[in-house]
Structures are given as structure tokens and as C-alpha cells.
Design an enzyme around this catalytic site. Sequence first.
Site, PDB file in Angstrom:
ATOM      1  N   SER A 139       0.785  -1.341  -0.012  1.00 30.19           N
ATOM      2  CA  SER A 139      -0.002  -0.008  -0.123  1.00 30.19           C
ATOM      3  C   SER A 139       0.925   1.271  -0.141  1.00 30.19           C
ATOM      4  CB  SER A 139      -1.002   0.028   1.383  1.00 30.19           C
ATOM      5  OG  SER A 139      -1.867   0.851   1.056  1.00 30.19           O
ATOM      6  N   HIS A 153      -6.878  -5.920  -0.901  1.00 29.74           N
ATOM      7  CA  HIS A 153      -6.123  -4.941  -0.757  1.00 29.74           C
ATOM      8  C   HIS A 153      -5.231  -5.442   0.576  1.00 29.74           C
ATOM      9  CE1 HIS A 153      -3.977  -0.820  -0.769  1.00 29.74           C
ATOM     10  NE2 HIS A 153      -3.734  -1.089   0.295  1.00 29.74           N
ATOM     11  N   ASP A 204      -9.704  -2.771  -5.865  1.00 30.96           N
ATOM     12  CA  ASP A 204      -9.099  -2.313  -4.761  1.00 30.96           C
ATOM     13  C   ASP A 204      -9.718  -0.946  -4.556  1.00 30.96           C
ATOM     14  OD1 ASP A 204      -7.403  -1.089  -3.123  1.00 30.96           O
ATOM     15  OD2 ASP A 204      -5.574  -1.996  -4.077  1.00 30.96           O
TER      16      ASP A 204
END
Length: 435
Positions: A163, A434, A406
Site C-alpha cells: 500500500s 488490498h 481495490d
Amino acid sequence: MHPLDNTNVESFTIPGAKVFDRYFQCPLDYANEATSRKIKVFVRHLVPVDKVSEMKRMPFFLYLQGGPGFECALPSSASSGWVKVAFEKGYQVLLLDQRGTGFSTQIAAESLEAQFHTDDEKVDYLMNFRADSIVKDCELIRKRLTAGRTDKEETRLTLLGQSFGGFCILTYLSLFPKSIQNAYITGGVPPLVDDPDKVYRALYPRILKKNVLYYNKFPADIARVQKIHKYLSTNGVTLPNGGNLSARRFLQLGLAFGGSGGYDAVHAIVQSAANDLDRLGKLSFRTLSTIQTTQSWDTNVIYAILHEAIYCQNKHSSRWSAERILNEAPFSKIFEWRLENLYDNRPIYFTGEMIYPFMLDDYAELRPLKNVANRLAETRWGQLYDIHVLNNLEGVQVAGVSYFDDMYVDRKLSEHTASEVKGFQQWITNEYAHK
């Protein structure tokens, strides 16, 4: 003394690894490195238990945590997962608490109050906690840990970023491409934008889809959320730590929709809250405590006050982008929270990973930072990515996985970014979420 020779470092073992807790003194402001005050940056250093004597020759694998503003947890074991894979490939592993998190000069309202007398000082300080500074910490640590190595290939890092960690990797590739051998990104190929507006215009429709899926799975929650929303809109509700549970704050539980099991987690809270109202006429301490601990903006304040700044570069500011875009058509009608504008048969939609000005009143730990956060929202930020460098990468392998649905990082924007990074191998899948 070479850091790897320091016998005073605290160490212990977990299954499969010897762990060394290492601290590094890093400049707060790399633009004025010679005169800058120092901050402490913490790294957990994991080495296979049978290879501790080989540390000075083994390459390093650095993990960059998602966020922004979250520390890196100690794994319970190195005998499974990606750490085991890294060990099998011959690496030793570095788990970084990014500056301002965990044991790396952690930022909280109380720590800022203890250090600084004015909001001007706090703003100046916090401007040094974005990806560019995080990456420069990593580069300093890389140089120290690989000092004395004669083979340049053995001084280069392999990176894994989850991320926001992927955002940091792209900044690392922009600033120090020759320091990296391999870079792997999971769910965090960042958009190459100058401010967050395009990000949020793409994000709100994705959250709408997540809401539709949620209510399709739990149709009875339409009425439950309406009941909870009406209660919170007409009653002042205080959380255990003194924060306000407003209707808007409750709807931020939709942040969980982007992760595995997120729908079920939100449903459990909704069901519990509705049950409280039926039997008690108010929300129970247990439900309030669950909501408070589910929302991490109190405990990880960087996540709130610098979140929109991760998208800003080239002298652009965020200006509370998520709030501004929410007030545009059609989002202002779809994501409506005002009680007087809602109808009995209309689902009330949750929001997701957006930061709004109202949070500076509702979250107890953000209240002391209200003026600081407003100032940061007007700040014009420097460059994070160098497209020319990314277009011309040599000698580094870059790969990343993006997810079709996502909620946190837009797939189309990620595909564009991947096309700008020379040699980027992108895998797009709906097999995983995610997080």
C-alpha cells in the site's frame, strides 16, 4: 563501530530468526542535514538463526509498511510467509518503523505538545514526515549497514512495499535508483498526480459499489443503519476516550469494505449497535469501545493529518480534497449524511479512506491538532516522483500486483503509473483484496 558489530543491541529469537532491535540517528530535515536536529529511527533486523555469522555478506530485504503513519509489527514467526521466502532466497530482513511511527520518534498530539510551543513549530516539524524523508532514512540506514562491502551489488536493497509502502518505493526509485536491485509492490502502485482531486473523484464511485455489495449481502442493515444514523444525528454520543460518535464518524466504518472480511466486520458492529438501541435505547459501552478501537485515527494521527499530503507534489496543496470532491455533483447527493435530506427507504452509504475536516472535532486525539492540520492542508508540497528517472530505469527489476476492485488504490491510475516505469511488470488480479 559498524552497526552489525554492536554487541549492545537488544536481541532475541522468534521461530526461524534472530531479531536485532536497531536504532539510527537520522536528520529531521535532509535539506539542511548538517545543522538539522536528529530523530531516532527504529528497524527490526531479522536474520535466519543459522546464518547470524554471515550477516556482513548477506543482502538486505527491506519491508515498507502501509499507511501512512503505521508502525511495522514484529512477526510471530519467520518460518512462514514472505519472510521465510526472503530467507530462502538468501536475504536478511529489515522491518522499518517509518519516522513518526512505533519506536521511530512517534508522533502524537501529546508528543508534539511536549516538544513545541507554537503551531508554526509543529507544522514545520511535520513537513518532514512524508515519503521523501522516509526514503532518505532508508538510504542512510542502507549505507550504514553495508559500509565496508566492496561488491556494489551487495550494497543494493531489495524492497517490498505494501500500500503506502509502494508509494515510498516509487519515491525511492526516483531519488536513489542505483541503490535498489529489486522492488516489489503489493496494492500500492501510486497515482502520478500532483494533488488528490483525481484520486477522490475515482474513489467515491468505487466506494458506492462497495456499499451496494454490502447492502446486497446484508439487506436488513438498511433499516439498522437508518435507525443508528437517526439516533446519532439527534443525540450527542461520547466515546470512551472523549471523542464524539457523530453520524458522519459512524459512516467512516466503511473504510473496512476494502479489506478481507470487511463487510462482515461492519455488519457485526451495525447489528450490535441496532440491538443496543432496541434493548437499551442507547449504545452500550461495548459497542462504543469496539467502534473506537476499529477506527485508528486516534492512535495513528499521521494517518489523518498527512494522508492527503501523500498525493501532493510540485507545489500543490490538498485543501481538504475529499471534502471538496464530496460536495460536487453527483457525490453530494449519493453520500448524504444530513438527517433532513434522507428518506425512509433510501440506503445510507458509508464512506471509506477519506479524511474530512469534521474529524478534527470528533476524534479526541486530533482535536489538539486542528489548527496544525488545517495549515498542512494549505501547504504546497515538494516533488515526490521523477518521471524522467522512472522512464529510464536501468539495472533494477520492478514488479507489482494491483487488484481489480481495490477500494484504496485506483487500478486505472496504477496501470498508468506502471506504464511510466521502465520494465515494470504488473500483475492485475481479483484473487486477493488490498489487505
